[in-house]
Design a protein around this motif. Structure first.
Motif, short mmCIF file in Angstrom:
data_model
loop_
_atom_site.label_atom_id
_atom_site.label_comp_id
_atom_site.label_asym_id
_atom_site.label_seq_id
_atom_site.Cartn_x
_atom_site.Cartn_y
_atom_site.Cartn_z
N ASN A 38 0.84 -1.19 0.00
CA ASN A 38 0.00 0.00 0.00
C ASN A 38 0.88 1.25 0.00
OD1 ASN A 38 0.90 0.29 2.64
ND2 ASN A 38 -1.04 -0.32 3.56
N LYS A 39 0.28 2.42 0.11
CA LYS A 39 1.00 3.69 0.03
C LYS A 39 2.05 3.84 1.14
CE LYS A 39 -2.87 6.04 -2.06
NZ LYS A 39 -3.90 7.05 -1.95
N LYS A 40 1.81 3.16 2.26
CA LYS A 40 2.73 3.27 3.39
C LYS A 40 3.84 2.22 3.36
CE LYS A 40 -0.65 5.38 6.42
NZ LYS A 40 -1.35 5.30 7.70
N ASP A 58 -5.12 -1.64 -3.25
CA ASP A 58 -4.41 -0.57 -2.53
C ASP A 58 -3.06 -0.28 -3.18
OD1 ASP A 58 -6.47 -0.40 -0.73
OD2 ASP A 58 -5.48 -1.61 0.81
N ASP A 61 -3.06 3.20 -7.83
CA ASP A 61 -3.81 4.44 -7.69
C ASP A 61 -3.93 5.08 -9.07
OD1 ASP A 61 -5.09 6.60 -6.49
OD2 ASP A 61 -3.21 7.68 -6.17
N ARG A 72 -0.28 5.28 -10.58
CA ARG A 72 0.80 5.11 -9.60
C ARG A 72 0.70 3.69 -9.03
NH1 ARG A 72 2.76 9.62 -6.85
NH2 ARG A 72 4.58 8.96 -5.74
N PHE A 74 2.47 0.89 -6.28
CA PHE A 74 3.30 0.76 -5.09
C PHE A 74 3.79 -0.68 -4.97
CE2 PHE A 74 0.20 4.11 -4.37
CZ PHE A 74 1.03 5.17 -4.01
N SER A 112 6.40 3.38 -7.55
CA SER A 112 6.94 3.81 -6.27
C SER A 112 7.43 2.58 -5.51
CB SER A 112 5.85 4.54 -5.49
OG SER A 112 6.36 5.05 -4.29
N LYS A 114 8.67 1.06 -2.34
CA LYS A 114 8.60 1.39 -0.92
C LYS A 114 9.57 0.60 -0.07
CE LYS A 114 5.58 4.61 -0.96
NZ LYS A 114 5.95 5.92 -0.47
#
Length: 133
Positions: A38-40, A58, A61, A72, A74, A112, A114
């Motif tokens: 996810n984004k985190k 999730d 995006d 986007r 992740f 992205s 992470k």
């Protein structure tokens, strides 16, 4: 929200969820090279099952506004994998999904990263971007 394509024959609307599902399936086809997160940066979709885990969404995006589409993704990569090679594959897959639906390429696609997974997760914040005219 829908992406609408208008031509001489009429209009076609594609639900945003359909595009997200196509992208998630493509990402899952990359195998063990990546882990969706996810984004985190928390890994998602660990539970095996017959159907696609809703948590996978999730990891993607999609932003749509008039003629501007931004995607986007992740991910967490495995140690030893080339981030640029993985990002290139993801860019190609996303552009092919849009081409299959006869939609214009997204203006901006961002991968992205992470983290990097070895024995444990090492947090990173790396972005690889492709801009289309």
């Amino acid at each position: 929200m829908s992406v609408i394509l208008r031509n001489d024959y009429g209009a076609i609307a594609v639900n945003k969820g359909v595009i997200e599902s196509m992208i998630v399936e493509d990402l899952l086809s990359l195998g063990d090279n990546i882990i969706l997160c996810n984004k985190k940066g928390k890994p998602v979709g660990k539970n095996p099952g017959r159907f696609m885990d809703p948590d996978y969404f999730d990891a993607v995006d999609i932003y749509e506004k008039k003629d501007i589409v931004r995607v986007r993704v992740f991910i967490i990569t495995r140690l030893g994998g080339s981030i640029s090679d993985i990002a290139e594959k993801i860019f190609t897959m996303i552009e092919n999904d849009y081409a299959m639906l006869r939609l214009s390429k997204p203006k901006k696609i961002t991968v992205s990263v992470k983290g990097v997974m070895s024995d444990q997760l090492i947090k990173r914040s790396i972005e690889v971007v492709r801009k289309n005219a």
